[in-house]
Motif scaffolding. Structure first.
Motif, PDB file in Angstrom:
ATOM      1  N   VAL A  13       0.833  -1.210   0.000  1.00  0.00           N
ATOM      2  CA  VAL A  13       0.000   0.000   0.000  1.00  0.00           C
ATOM      3  C   VAL A  13       0.868   1.261   0.000  1.00  0.00           C
ATOM      4  O   VAL A  13       0.483   2.279  -0.584  1.00  0.00           O
ATOM      5  CB  VAL A  13      -1.063   0.037   1.128  1.00  0.00           C
ATOM      6  CG1 VAL A  13      -2.111  -1.030   0.920  1.00  0.00           C
ATOM      7  CG2 VAL A  13      -0.460  -0.056   2.500  1.00  0.00           C
ATOM      8  N   ALA A  93       0.402   1.196  11.612  1.00  0.00           N
ATOM      9  CA  ALA A  93       0.920   2.328  10.830  1.00  0.00           C
ATOM     10  C   ALA A  93       1.611   1.908   9.537  1.00  0.00           C
ATOM     11  O   ALA A  93       1.616   2.667   8.569  1.00  0.00           O
ATOM     12  CB  ALA A  93       1.882   3.143  11.693  1.00  0.00           C
ATOM     13  N   THR A 119       6.689  -5.600  11.795  1.00  0.00           N
ATOM     14  CA  THR A 119       6.564  -4.546  10.773  1.00  0.00           C
ATOM     15  C   THR A 119       7.220  -3.261  11.286  1.00  0.00           C
ATOM     16  O   THR A 119       7.884  -2.541  10.536  1.00  0.00           O
ATOM     17  CB  THR A 119       5.079  -4.261  10.454  1.00  0.00           C
ATOM     18  OG1 THR A 119       4.408  -5.480  10.210  1.00  0.00           O
ATOM     19  CG2 THR A 119       4.939  -3.357   9.245  1.00  0.00           C
ATOM     20  N   PHE A 145      -2.410  -6.723  17.816  1.00  0.00           N
ATOM     21  CA  PHE A 145      -3.830  -6.550  18.172  1.00  0.00           C
ATOM     22  C   PHE A 145      -4.523  -7.873  18.515  1.00  0.00           C
ATOM     23  O   PHE A 145      -5.561  -7.880  19.156  1.00  0.00           O
ATOM     24  CB  PHE A 145      -4.605  -5.894  17.024  1.00  0.00           C
ATOM     25  CG  PHE A 145      -4.128  -4.520  16.657  1.00  0.00           C
ATOM     26  CD1 PHE A 145      -4.032  -3.511  17.607  1.00  0.00           C
ATOM     27  CD2 PHE A 145      -3.789  -4.223  15.340  1.00  0.00           C
ATOM     28  CE1 PHE A 145      -3.597  -2.236  17.259  1.00  0.00           C
ATOM     29  CE2 PHE A 145      -3.361  -2.951  14.981  1.00  0.00           C
ATOM     30  CZ  PHE A 145      -3.257  -1.959  15.948  1.00  0.00           C
ATOM     31  N   LEU A 170      -5.969   2.333   9.163  1.00  0.00           N
ATOM     32  CA  LEU A 170      -6.199   2.176   7.723  1.00  0.00           C
ATOM     33  C   LEU A 170      -5.608   0.872   7.203  1.00  0.00           C
ATOM     34  O   LEU A 170      -4.431   0.572   7.435  1.00  0.00           O
ATOM     35  CB  LEU A 170      -5.573   3.357   6.967  1.00  0.00           C
ATOM     36  CG  LEU A 170      -6.017   4.746   7.446  1.00  0.00           C
ATOM     37  CD1 LEU A 170      -5.295   5.838   6.661  1.00  0.00           C
ATOM     38  CD2 LEU A 170      -7.530   4.913   7.328  1.00  0.00           C
ATOM     39  N   TYR A 175      -7.609  -7.713   8.255  1.00  0.00           N
ATOM     40  CA  TYR A 175      -6.622  -8.768   8.523  1.00  0.00           C
ATOM     41  C   TYR A 175      -6.773  -9.374   9.914  1.00  0.00           C
ATOM     42  O   TYR A 175      -6.038 -10.278  10.289  1.00  0.00           O
ATOM     43  CB  TYR A 175      -5.197  -8.211   8.365  1.00  0.00           C
ATOM     44  CG  TYR A 175      -4.939  -7.737   6.958  1.00  0.00           C
ATOM     45  CD1 TYR A 175      -4.822  -8.645   5.909  1.00  0.00           C
ATOM     46  CD2 TYR A 175      -4.861  -6.381   6.657  1.00  0.00           C
ATOM     47  CE1 TYR A 175      -4.624  -8.217   4.609  1.00  0.00           C
ATOM     48  CE2 TYR A 175      -4.656  -5.949   5.356  1.00  0.00           C
ATOM     49  CZ  TYR A 175      -4.539  -6.867   4.341  1.00  0.00           C
ATOM     50  OH  TYR A 175      -4.354  -6.453   3.058  1.00  0.00           O
TER      51      TYR A 175
HETATM   52  C1  LIG Z   1      -2.114  -3.036   4.665  1.00  0.00           C
HETATM   53  S1  LIG Z   1      -1.026  -2.559   5.935  1.00  0.00           S
HETATM   54  C2  LIG Z   1      -1.591  -0.913   6.243  1.00  0.00           C
HETATM   55  C3  LIG Z   1      -0.520  -0.026   6.756  1.00  0.00           C
HETATM   56  C4  LIG Z   1      -0.872   1.444   6.906  1.00  0.00           C
HETATM   57  N1  LIG Z   1      -1.987   1.656   7.795  1.00  0.00           N
HETATM   58  C5  LIG Z   1      -1.136   2.073   5.567  1.00  0.00           C
HETATM   59  O1  LIG Z   1      -2.292   2.388   5.261  1.00  0.00           O
HETATM   60  O2  LIG Z   1      -0.168   2.240   4.822  1.00  0.00           O
HETATM   61  C6  LIG Z   1      -1.597  -3.490   7.317  1.00  0.00           C
HETATM   62  C7  LIG Z   1      -0.900  -3.149   8.612  1.00  0.00           C
HETATM   63  O3  LIG Z   1      -1.569  -3.868   9.675  1.00  0.00           O
HETATM   64  C8  LIG Z   1      -0.586  -4.362  10.551  1.00  0.00           C
HETATM   65  N2  LIG Z   1      -1.126  -5.539  11.238  1.00  0.00           N
HETATM   66  C9  LIG Z   1      -1.642  -6.665  10.697  1.00  0.00           C
HETATM   67  N3  LIG Z   1      -1.978  -7.537  11.673  1.00  0.00           N
HETATM   68  C10 LIG Z   1      -1.659  -6.934  12.859  1.00  0.00           C
HETATM   69  C11 LIG Z   1      -1.746  -7.326  14.220  1.00  0.00           C
HETATM   70  N4  LIG Z   1      -2.243  -8.503  14.576  1.00  0.00           N
HETATM   71  N5  LIG Z   1      -1.329  -6.446  15.163  1.00  0.00           N
HETATM   72  C12 LIG Z   1      -0.813  -5.246  14.824  1.00  0.00           C
HETATM   73  N6  LIG Z   1      -0.710  -4.808  13.536  1.00  0.00           N
HETATM   74  C13 LIG Z   1      -1.116  -5.656  12.572  1.00  0.00           C
HETATM   75  C14 LIG Z   1       0.592  -4.706   9.665  1.00  0.00           C
HETATM   76  O4  LIG Z   1       1.797  -4.784  10.413  1.00  0.00           O
HETATM   77  C15 LIG Z   1       0.569  -3.539   8.675  1.00  0.00           C
HETATM   78  O5  LIG Z   1       1.331  -2.454   9.112  1.00  0.00           O
END
Ligand SMILES: C[S@@+](CC[C@H](N)C(=O)[O-])C[C@H]1O[C@@H](n2cnc3c(N)ncnc32)[C@H](O)[C@@H]1O
Length: 284
Positions: A13, A93, A119, A145, A170, A175
């Motif tokens: 993204v 983020a 990440t 989370f 966002l 997920y």
């Molecule tokens: C598609 S990316 C979006 C990143 C950012 N918000 C953007 O719009 O560019 C999904 C984000 O969700 C985070 N994520 C996914 N599962 C997670 C979890 N269980 N706990 C914390 N973060 C999570 C990932 O590390 C990643 O940074």
């Protein structure tokens, strides 16, 4: 996402936001750091071929949505700061760049980047690689989370629960398991009056027509094969009801029509968002 490696969708993204800077005129989301944050190699490759991510005819819809949700979140953040928000919590983020172009003088708006630890570590390495100095008004808060509460993670990072706060979330809810999404929203609902959140979410497949459903299935297969399957989907009406029950006093859902009218009206290039996702604003 897989425990041992940084989110690949976060890089994807971020690349879409970078491609938006190169391809779309006018820009819906102007991000002067978007190209740098994807890393030197990816930036050179994208500059050489800005359409490299256009693997299917659906790609521009996704680029439009990724740009629009960030624009909406930052437009609402600006309103939130005027209402008194002094903390900005960016949940999941990824490679979001707000903290590195924060327009407010130091001391006005403290930014917390909350993300899965793997990440977040990858982002910190990336910031070093590209020579971005960490601003004084930024704190990283590693949180999974699915296994930790947002409150614990934020408190450990020095977040002040007594301050009016704006949250954005966002590209993440899809997920997670539904209960993890609801737990985070309940935690935000306990923030002081004037606080708010903007987040996006995927529409329940059962609400989609057959054409939308086949687009959904194709995208779902792609993200699942990248190791980050979609898990949570919502019905806008039920989600609105649940947010009100949590204590949010004002809830506003933005579907594709609203987003297209707001940000993509009268464009010559036809760029617009598709129908699979909505953006929600909820204020305490
Ligand atoms: C598609 S990316 C979006 C990143 C950012 N918000 C953007 O719009 O560019 C999904 C984000 O969700 C985070 N994520 C996914 N599962 C997670 C979890 N269980 N706990 C914390 N973060 C999570 C990932 O590390 C990643 O940074």
């Amino acid at each position: 996402m897989k425990e041992d490696r940084a989110s690949s969708t976060a890089q994807r993204v971020a690349m879409l936001r970078a491609a938006h800077q190169l391809l779309d005129d006018p820009k819906v989301f102007d991000d002067p750091v978007a190209l740098r944050i994807i890393g030197k190699e990816s930036a050179s490759a994208l500059q050489a071929d800005p359409r490299q991510l256009e693997s299917t005819p659906l790609s521009p819809y996704l680029r439009a949505f990724v740009a629009a949700r960030s624009r909406y979140a930052e437009d609402e953040l600006a309103l939130g700061v005027r209402r008194g928000a002094r903390q900005y919590v960016i949940l999941g983020a990824g490679f979001d760049t707000f903290a590195y172009r924060n327009p407010h003088p130091e001391g006005v708006l403290h930014v917390f980047e909350v993300d899965h630890p793997t990440t977040q570590t990858r982002k910190q390495e990336r910031l070093k690689e590209i020579g971005i100095t960490l601003p004084g008004d930024l704190t990283f808060a590693p949180v999974d989370f699915e296994t930790q509460t947002l409150g614990e993670g934020l408190r450990a990072a020095g977040y002040d629960p007594g301050k009016c706060t704006f949250f954005s979330w966002l590209g993440v809810t899809e997920y997670l398991m539904t209960e993890a999404v609801m737990a985070v929203l309940r935690s935000i609902a306990s923030a002081p009056a004037g606080s708010g959140v903007v987040f996006d979410y995927m529409i329940s497949p059962s609400l989609l027509n057959p054409a939308q459903r086949s687009r959904f299935d194709a995208l779902a297969r792609r993200v699942a094969s990248a190791g980050e399957p979609w898990q949570a989907f919502f019905d806008p009406e039920l989600l609105t009801r649940d947010l009100r029950a949590m204590g949010f006093g004002y809830v506003e859902d933005q579907g594709p029509e609203e987003i297209n009218v707001k940000y993509f009206k009268n464009r010559k290039d036809g760029l617009r968002v598709g129908t699979l996702s909505h953006v929600m604003k909820a204020e305490v």
